[in-house]
Design a protein around this motif. Structure first.
Motif, PDB file in Angstrom:
ATOM      1  N   ALA A 100      17.136  35.051 -24.713  1.00 18.40           N
ATOM      2  CA  ALA A 100      16.202  36.121 -24.602  1.00 18.40           C
ATOM      3  C   ALA A 100      14.923  35.700 -24.171  1.00 18.40           C
ATOM      4  O   ALA A 100      14.404  34.804 -24.641  1.00 18.40           O
ATOM      5  N   GLY A 101      14.062  36.317 -23.243  1.00 14.93           N
ATOM      6  CA  GLY A 101      12.984  35.878 -22.762  1.00 14.93           C
ATOM      7  C   GLY A 101      11.966  36.982 -22.282  1.00 14.93           C
ATOM      8  O   GLY A 101      12.615  37.972 -21.832  1.00 14.93           O
ATOM      9  N   VAL A 102      10.904  36.440 -21.829  1.00 13.77           N
ATOM     10  CA  VAL A 102       9.912  37.262 -21.002  1.00 13.77           C
ATOM     11  C   VAL A 102       9.811  36.716 -19.702  1.00 13.77           C
ATOM     12  O   VAL A 102       8.966  35.706 -19.763  1.00 13.77           O
ATOM     13  N   GLN A 103       9.807  37.338 -18.679  1.00 17.62           N
ATOM     14  CA  GLN A 103       9.559  36.900 -17.313  1.00 17.62           C
ATOM     15  C   GLN A 103       8.711  37.933 -16.412  1.00 17.62           C
ATOM     16  O   GLN A 103       8.616  39.001 -16.724  1.00 17.62           O
ATOM     17  N   GLN A 150      11.685  41.979 -20.111  1.00 24.80           N
ATOM     18  CA  GLN A 150      12.660  41.180 -21.016  1.00 24.80           C
ATOM     19  C   GLN A 150      13.685  40.830 -20.169  1.00 24.80           C
ATOM     20  O   GLN A 150      14.435  41.739 -19.379  1.00 24.80           O
ATOM     21  N   THR A 151      14.134  39.639 -20.265  1.00 24.94           N
ATOM     22  CA  THR A 151      15.467  38.997 -19.810  1.00 24.94           C
ATOM     23  C   THR A 151      16.417  38.627 -20.891  1.00 24.94           C
ATOM     24  O   THR A 151      15.855  38.346 -21.943  1.00 24.94           O
ATOM     25  N   GLU A 205       7.587  40.253 -31.104  1.00 28.14           N
ATOM     26  CA  GLU A 205       6.194  40.805 -31.335  1.00 28.14           C
ATOM     27  C   GLU A 205       6.078  42.462 -30.670  1.00 28.14           C
ATOM     28  O   GLU A 205       7.020  42.579 -29.575  1.00 28.14           O
ATOM     29  N   HIS A 206       5.314  42.765 -31.269  1.00 31.35           N
ATOM     30  CA  HIS A 206       4.556  44.191 -30.882  1.00 31.35           C
ATOM     31  C   HIS A 206       3.292  44.406 -30.500  1.00 31.35           C
ATOM     32  O   HIS A 206       2.558  43.769 -31.101  1.00 31.35           O
ATOM     33  N   GLN A 246       8.376  42.757 -27.676  1.00 26.02           N
ATOM     34  CA  GLN A 246       9.036  41.710 -26.732  1.00 26.02           C
ATOM     35  C   GLN A 246       9.709  40.774 -27.611  1.00 26.02           C
ATOM     36  O   GLN A 246       9.218  40.646 -28.807  1.00 26.02           O
ATOM     37  N   THR A 247      10.759  40.277 -27.294  1.00 24.49           N
ATOM     38  CA  THR A 247      11.531  39.253 -28.137  1.00 24.49           C
ATOM     39  C   THR A 247      11.790  37.843 -27.219  1.00 24.49           C
ATOM     40  O   THR A 247      12.155  38.073 -25.988  1.00 24.49           O
TER      41      THR A 247
END
Length: 454
Positions: free
Chosen positions: A116-119, A134-135, A78-79, A92-93
């Motif tokens: 992968a994720g967002v933290q 992003q992780t 997503e942007h 983000q992915t």
């Protein structure tokens, strides 16, 4: 960009764009886009900022079960373009990928996993756009297989594990893992295994005293029946830090699923273990990571998941997790359940969760979390569906004498135009009350967008 991150992206891109004739797998995707409005985009307690956000994105899923290559890749990209320029644009992915190449049948495989994720950058602050990162955790290496008769077999694994966060350097690590496993088939549906693992953990930006060895031994039982499945792991873990300290504890991980009827399904998952943020993102058996929000990638319609935990249920396909991103080891106690009921026109999901984290060195983030989410969907006619959700999360920080209570409510109206196209309009309200100064807030969100499903 670290080499491991570039490799992970290359793997995912290769799987998603490769011709199906070559990979002979199943590839599905969804594209979406819309406009989101927030009256408090920064989640401020006293200075709310109004913002409009353009949110193009998509989800994808690739599956292949071949004789030489097997893969299961699912994720969301997503942007986010902030039209009032209060924040910089973000891409983000979120995905989970498992791929296995059979080099020599029943002898040698090579596997790759990536998560992968967002933290959050700072878990003690609200999930505003500037408190997200992003992780990525990648796991790769060979597996040597062997047989001990008709019902027993073994395997030896070597794995390289790399974790990376875009903003918190303390999360970055390189790990080596060796494991030996022996499997015994009890029946066509039941299996028992004995496992021994050794892992060397080294942090890239931490003093060498933070590095440690992880030794683990456990038995694992799995059962897969028509209406019941179970995955139960019981054993022990010993951690030996380079600074000279050692500690041990039992390890228990479980996931149990039961589908008594075609309309009902119940899943229970839990863990009692030593973990750090990277380890937990890999080994969590359920759908959640170190907190109460979804950390694993799922290929879902981003607008239909209004019953999910976390921000973004009104329009975005990526939720922000609640893991404390860093190098510290903690003892984790976690239990969660999900009940799904699906009727001809009505669907319902109820998901309670409980977790407790106790850190070995710094007790600042010691916490107890409780959560409950309820999602309901009702099909008004064959092409029009109204969905609603309510979530409640309570986090208590033991040493900070702090409690955060977060309530989120929302509605989504979705119209299926034809087999490929649909539109959605959503509204949500979120309120947090906190003992910490400046951490209470209110927010209202509105979203309208379209979806193209392959």
């Amino acid at each position: 960009m670290p080499a491991s991150t570039r490799l992970a992206q290359a793997i995912v891109i290769g799987l998603t764009v490769a011709p199906t004739a070559v990979l002979a797998g199943t590839f599905d995707y969804t594209l979406y886009g819309g406009i989101e409005h927030s009256n408090n985009i920064a989640l401020s307690s006293d200075r709310p900022l109004s913002e409009n956000v353009l949110t193009p994105g998509g989800t994808f899923q690739f599956t292949q079960l071949g004789s030489t290559f097997q893969a299961n890749v699912a994720g969301t990209f997503e942007h986010r373009k902030y039209l009032e320029n209060h924040f910089d644009s973000q891409t983000q992915t979120q995905f989970g990928a498992q791929a296995n190449w059979t080099i020599a049948p029943e002898r040698l495989d090579f596997s790759v996993e990536d998560y992968a994720g967002v933290q959050p950058v700072d878990q003690l602050s609200a999930d505003s756009p500037d408190n997200q990162q992003q992780t990525n955790v990648i796991v790769l290496g060979p597996t040597l297989r062997m047989r001990f008769g008709d019902a027993a077999r073994g395997q030896f694994e070597l794995r390289y594990i790399n974790s990376y966060a875009s903003k918190v350097d303390e999360f970055d690590s390189s790990r080596g893992m060796a494991a030996f496993r022996v499997y015994r088939d009890l029946s066509p549906t039941d299996q028992l295994s004995g496992n021994v693992e050794f892992q060397r953990v080294g942090f890239t930006h931490q003093p060498s005293t933070a590095d440690y060895d992880r030794k683990e031994a456990f038995v694992r039982y799995t059962s897969t029946l028509a209406h019941f499945d179970a995955d139960v792991l019981v054993g022990g873990t010993r951690l030996s830090f380079d600074q000279g300290r050692s500690t041990s504890a039992p390890v228990v991980r479980l996931q149990v699923g039961w589908q008594p009827t075609l309309r009902n399904a119940l899943t229970v998952a839990g863990a009692y273990q030593y973990a750090d943020a990277a380890q937990d993102l890999i080994t969590t058996p359920g759908a959640y990571g170190a907190g109460l929000t979804a950390d694993r990638a799922e290929a879902i319609d981003p607008f239909a998941n209004t019953g999910g935990l976390g921000r973004g249920a009104t329009g975005t396909g990526i939720g922000v997790g609640s893991a404390v991103i860093g190098s510290e080891v903690y003892k984790e106690r976690r239990l969660e359940a999900t009940w799904n009921w699906r009727g001809e026109r009505l669907t319902m999901t109820v998901s309670p969760a409980l977790n407790k984290l106790s850190y070995l060195d710094d007790p600042t983030f010691d916490q107890t979390g409780r959560g409950l989410s309820v999602g309901i969907g009702y099909r008004l006619n064959p092409t029009l569906t109204l969905s609603g959700f309510a979530t409640y999360d309570r986090v208590t920080y033991d040493t900070l004498s702090r409690k955060d209570n977060t309530v989120r409510l929302g509605l989504d109206l979705g119209k299926q135009i034809n087999r490929h196209w649909s539109w959605h309009a959503s509204v949500a309200r979120e309120r947090r009350t906190s003992d910490a100064v400046g951490q209470s807030y209110r927010e209202a969100e509105f979203f309208i967008g379209v979806v193209y499903r392959r």
